[in-house]
Design an enzyme around this catalytic site. Structure first.
Site, PDB file in Angstrom:
ATOM      1  N   ASP A 157      23.340 -68.159  92.946  1.00  0.00           N
ATOM      2  CA  ASP A 157      23.122 -69.112  94.043  1.00  0.00           C
ATOM      3  C   ASP A 157      24.400 -69.370  94.840  1.00  0.00           C
ATOM      4  O   ASP A 157      24.358 -70.030  95.867  1.00  0.00           O
ATOM      5  CB  ASP A 157      22.573 -70.429  93.475  1.00  0.00           C
ATOM      6  CG  ASP A 157      22.137 -71.403  94.561  1.00  0.00           C
ATOM      7  OD1 ASP A 157      21.531 -70.960  95.547  1.00  0.00           O
ATOM      8  OD2 ASP A 157      22.413 -72.611  94.428  1.00  0.00           O
ATOM      9  N   SER A 198      19.610 -74.761  99.904  1.00  0.00           N
ATOM     10  CA  SER A 198      18.738 -73.689  99.425  1.00  0.00           C
ATOM     11  C   SER A 198      17.295 -74.183  99.387  1.00  0.00           C
ATOM     12  O   SER A 198      17.031 -75.310  98.956  1.00  0.00           O
ATOM     13  CB  SER A 198      19.164 -73.245  98.022  1.00  0.00           C
ATOM     14  OG  SER A 198      20.505 -72.799  98.010  1.00  0.00           O
ATOM     15  N   GLN A 233      17.124 -65.098  98.969  1.00  0.00           N
ATOM     16  CA  GLN A 233      17.092 -66.549  99.099  1.00  0.00           C
ATOM     17  C   GLN A 233      16.922 -66.939 100.564  1.00  0.00           C
ATOM     18  O   GLN A 233      17.533 -66.334 101.447  1.00  0.00           O
ATOM     19  CB  GLN A 233      18.383 -67.181  98.577  1.00  0.00           C
ATOM     20  CG  GLN A 233      18.388 -68.705  98.647  1.00  0.00           C
ATOM     21  CD  GLN A 233      19.699 -69.313  98.175  1.00  0.00           C
ATOM     22  OE1 GLN A 233      20.587 -69.584  98.971  1.00  0.00           O
ATOM     23  NE2 GLN A 233      19.817 -69.514  96.873  1.00  0.00           N
TER      24      GLN A 233
END
Length: 290
Positions: free
Chosen positions: A203, A227, A277
């Site tokens: 991430d 995110s 993502q």
């Protein structure tokens, strides 16, 4: 024997019941829980309900609400299916009675089959780039306050970017990034732990890549960035305590969202995992109203 590290402590969930676990956050002064932490803790919760001979091969998660690092997260696992080859689990991360993160993960017993992969980008190796300490000094000497605060934070992951141009310019750059990453301490060879730790670090730096084409950064005080969802596919065995090249590109930004793809290679060029993502990237409200 695996040595205990702060990252391992974060990933070592407390079992409350057969399918119920509790995770805590390290006290590092963050205002909200790091997204990679809830991905990794959710994966650990799911792993603990699956036989070890069925490692994770994919996960898909959604960030629903910001997490509060001052209180634990309760992880509830749903046993969707236990098939002949595949096992499927869902996980809900809960705080204050509401979900902050949801995950679906799939696990597969080992099988032989067709094998191919894309080629690793031709970039300098980690030993040819500034160390984390030297890189931090370089960035801290010239970077804006927000970036200095970010690099001052303690973290269990070391970065060695191939390029640092995006830290020091507001020029529009190609939306791509190559960065070597590794977990600072040796967490051992356990496949489940390595997969969870890879989920943790996956991430990091992704959302920033989608802003390069606009001359912006997640550190820009004018930008609201977060995110939204996160997907991973685990292809081959890996060790997160060894250097991995995280090659990223952003094919599109639109609708106040940016999409970034990532490929993780070990130093021998094996593609060990793929990531995608989408994140929220939009001007903060005061700027939208101006």
């Amino acid at each position: 024997m695996t040595v205990r590290t702060p990252l391992l402590d974060t990933l070592d969930l407390e079992r409350l019941d057969d399918d119920l676990f509790r995770g805590t956050s390290p006290d590092v002064g963050w205002q909200r829980i790091f997204g990679g932490q809830v991905i990794a803790q959710s994966l650990v919760a799911a792993q603990r309900t699956v036989p070890p001979e069925r490692p994770v091969h994919s996960l898909h998660g959604y960030f629903v609400r910001p997490g509060d690092p001052s209180i634990p997260v309760i992880y509830r696992v749903g046993r969707v299916r236990d098939g002949g080859s595949f096992t499927t689990r869902t996980v809900s991360g809960i705080q204050h009675g509401a979900a902050i993160f949801t995950l679906m993960a799939s696990f597969q017993r080992h099988e032989n089959g067709l094998d191919h992969q894309i080629r690793m980008p031709d970039v300098p190796g980690p030993d040819d780039l500034p160390t984390g300490e030297a890189l931090g000094r370089e960035i801290l000497a010239r970077a804006p306050d927000a970036i200095r605060r970010y690099w001052d934070r303690p973290r269990p992951v070391e970065f060695r970017p191939v390029s640092t141009d995006h830290y020091f310019t507001d020029a529009k750059l190609p939306p791509e990034q190559r960065i070597w990453v590794r977990v600072v301490e040796d967490i051992g060879d356990d496949p489940a732990l390595n997969a969870a730790a890879l989920a943790y670090l996956s991430d990091m730096t992704l959302l920033d890549t989608s802003l390069f084409a606009h001359g912006l950064s997640v550190f820009d005080a004018r930008i609201q960035a977060a995110s939204l969802d996160h997907a991973m596919w685990f292809h081959r065995p890996l060790r997160v305590s060894d250097w991995l090249l995280y090659a990223q590109d952003s094919p599109s930004s639109s609708g106040a969202r940016g999409l970034t793809r990532g490929s993780l290679f070990d130093r021998d060029g094996h593609l060990v995992a793929s990531v995608a993502q989408e994140g929220l990237i939009r001007p903060k409200r005061r700027d939208r109203e101006a």
